[in-house]
Write a protein that holds these residues in place. Structure first.
Motif, PDB file in Angstrom:
ATOM      1  N   VAL A 279      -6.182   3.025  -2.290  1.00 55.48           N
ATOM      2  CA  VAL A 279      -4.508   3.049  -3.151  1.00 55.48           C
ATOM      3  C   VAL A 279      -3.669   2.239  -2.321  1.00 55.48           C
ATOM      4  CG1 VAL A 279      -2.747   4.101  -3.398  1.00 55.48           C
ATOM      5  CG2 VAL A 279      -5.236   5.040  -4.375  1.00 55.48           C
ATOM      6  N   VAL A 280      -4.460   2.200  -0.337  1.00 53.07           N
ATOM      7  CA  VAL A 280      -3.316   1.801   0.185  1.00 53.07           C
ATOM      8  C   VAL A 280      -3.758   0.161  -0.061  1.00 53.07           C
ATOM      9  CG1 VAL A 280      -3.392   1.191   2.698  1.00 53.07           C
ATOM     10  CG2 VAL A 280      -3.696   3.338   1.952  1.00 53.07           C
ATOM     11  N   VAL A 281      -4.440  -0.439   0.220  1.00 48.52           N
ATOM     12  CA  VAL A 281      -5.337  -2.003   0.087  1.00 48.52           C
ATOM     13  C   VAL A 281      -3.756  -2.463  -1.121  1.00 48.52           C
ATOM     14  CG1 VAL A 281      -6.099  -3.842  -0.317  1.00 48.52           C
ATOM     15  CG2 VAL A 281      -6.984  -2.283   1.421  1.00 48.52           C
ATOM     16  N   HIS A 282      -3.849  -1.445  -2.881  1.00 51.90           N
ATOM     17  CA  HIS A 282      -3.442  -2.423  -3.887  1.00 51.90           C
ATOM     18  C   HIS A 282      -2.171  -2.116  -3.302  1.00 51.90           C
ATOM     19  CE1 HIS A 282      -3.555  -2.154  -8.006  1.00 51.90           C
ATOM     20  NE2 HIS A 282      -2.414  -1.506  -7.367  1.00 51.90           N
ATOM     21  N   GLU A 283      -2.111  -1.092  -2.653  1.00 48.03           N
ATOM     22  CA  GLU A 283      -0.081  -1.317  -2.167  1.00 48.03           C
ATOM     23  C   GLU A 283       0.764  -2.589  -1.452  1.00 48.03           C
ATOM     24  OE1 GLU A 283       1.690  -0.467  -4.577  1.00 48.03           O
ATOM     25  OE2 GLU A 283       0.730   1.103  -5.996  1.00 48.03           O
ATOM     26  N   LEU A 284      -0.442  -2.490  -0.011  1.00 46.63           N
ATOM     27  CA  LEU A 284      -0.480  -3.701   0.272  1.00 46.63           C
ATOM     28  C   LEU A 284      -0.204  -4.636  -0.309  1.00 46.63           C
ATOM     29  CD1 LEU A 284      -2.376  -1.851   3.311  1.00 46.63           C
ATOM     30  CD2 LEU A 284      -0.573  -2.160   3.763  1.00 46.63           C
ATOM     31  N   CYS A 285      -1.389  -5.098  -1.216  1.00 44.32           N
ATOM     32  CA  CYS A 285      -1.806  -6.192  -1.625  1.00 44.32           C
ATOM     33  C   CYS A 285      -0.265  -6.726  -2.086  1.00 44.32           C
ATOM     34  CB  CYS A 285      -2.523  -6.320  -2.649  1.00 44.32           C
ATOM     35  SG  CYS A 285      -4.436  -6.237  -1.887  1.00 44.32           S
ATOM     36  N   HIS A 286       0.914  -5.698  -3.724  1.00 44.69           N
ATOM     37  CA  HIS A 286       1.651  -5.903  -3.512  1.00 44.69           C
ATOM     38  C   HIS A 286       2.821  -6.412  -2.624  1.00 44.69           C
ATOM     39  CE1 HIS A 286       0.472  -4.401  -7.992  1.00 44.69           C
ATOM     40  NE2 HIS A 286       0.585  -3.643  -7.881  1.00 44.69           N
TER      41      HIS A 286
END
Length: 238
Positions: free
Chosen positions: A193-200
């Motif tokens: 979830v953290v990686v997902h939002e950082l990639c956004h």
């Protein structure tokens, strides 16, 4: 420096968390998810806080009642022996009676002390939510600091929120917001979830290029994405 420490006051049917901060000049009472908090100036006397809670007691109780009515029926009874998940592992709840003490993780148990009475389950629920939010505040910030350089971005802030149908979000100003309930999922899913939002912060869409970036940082993201999708209803539906 913002909040310097938290205290708790019993308000005859509810527990109020007292948050002292240098940013406030006046007191501010909040009722969020049925939990009461009072944000006050650093040096405000407890007698003044107690007086404020007494004056606003009817309004506070009405807000709590409205929240309870809006909540879906829960299978949890908030009694000793019930299991609550934290980072994918189940911990048994242990309820002790006495002057309120916030939740502590001790010897594999989630221990909370609350006064005896009809409002006890409500107090325990709110104590647990506060505990999960505290863990989320700490763990998710740590994970953002770890993964942000790998993704190659710099978020402006990290906030903990309550979302009904998503695990996180990324604002146009670069602030990351996470649902505290994700702390019930396995640790690797929280990382996803953290990686997902950082990639956004690089791509504000779910294009092929976005998922390619997620995969670069976390090759096994699909497993964690699927786990969250299939287990979402069981995570914190109380």
């Amino acid at each position: 420096m913002a909040a310097v420490k938290s205290e708790y006051r019993e308000g005859n049917g509810f527990i109020a968390e007292i948050i002292r901060t240098e940013r406030r000049k006046t007191a501010d009472i909040r009722v969020e998810e049925g939990a009461v908090s009072v944000v006050v100036p650093t040096n405000l006397a407890l007698s003044r806080i107690d007086e404020l809670l007494k004056t606003k007691r009817t309004w506070i109780k009405e807000k709590i009642a409205l929240h309870r009515e809006a909540q879906p029926a829960s299978e949890k009874q908030f009694v000793s022996g019930e299991a609550f998940s934290y980072l994918g592992r189940n911990y048994r709840l242990k309820v002790e009676e006495g002057a309120f003490q916030p939740v502590r993780l001790l010897k594999g148990r989630l221990v909370v002390t609350v006064p005896k009475g009809k409002d006890q389950p409500h107090m325990i629920r709110n104590a647990l939510i506060r505990w999960y939010k505290r863990q989320a505040e700490q763990k998710l910030r740590e994970k953002v600091e770890r993964y942000a350089p790998i993704v190659g971005v710099e978020p402006t802030d990290v906030r903990i929120k309550t979302f009904k149908s998503r695990w996180g979000s990324c604002t146009v100003k670069g602030r990351l917001e996470f649902n505290w309930r994700v702390m019930m999922a396995p640790n690797r899913c929280v990382d996803y979830v953290v990686v997902h939002e950082l990639c956004h912060l690089k791509r504000h869409d779910h294009s092929v290029a976005f998922w390619k970036e997620v995969g670069r940082v976390m090759p096994d993201y699909g497993v964690n994405k699927d786990w969250l999708k299939h287990n979402e209803p069981s995570l914190g539906g109380w």
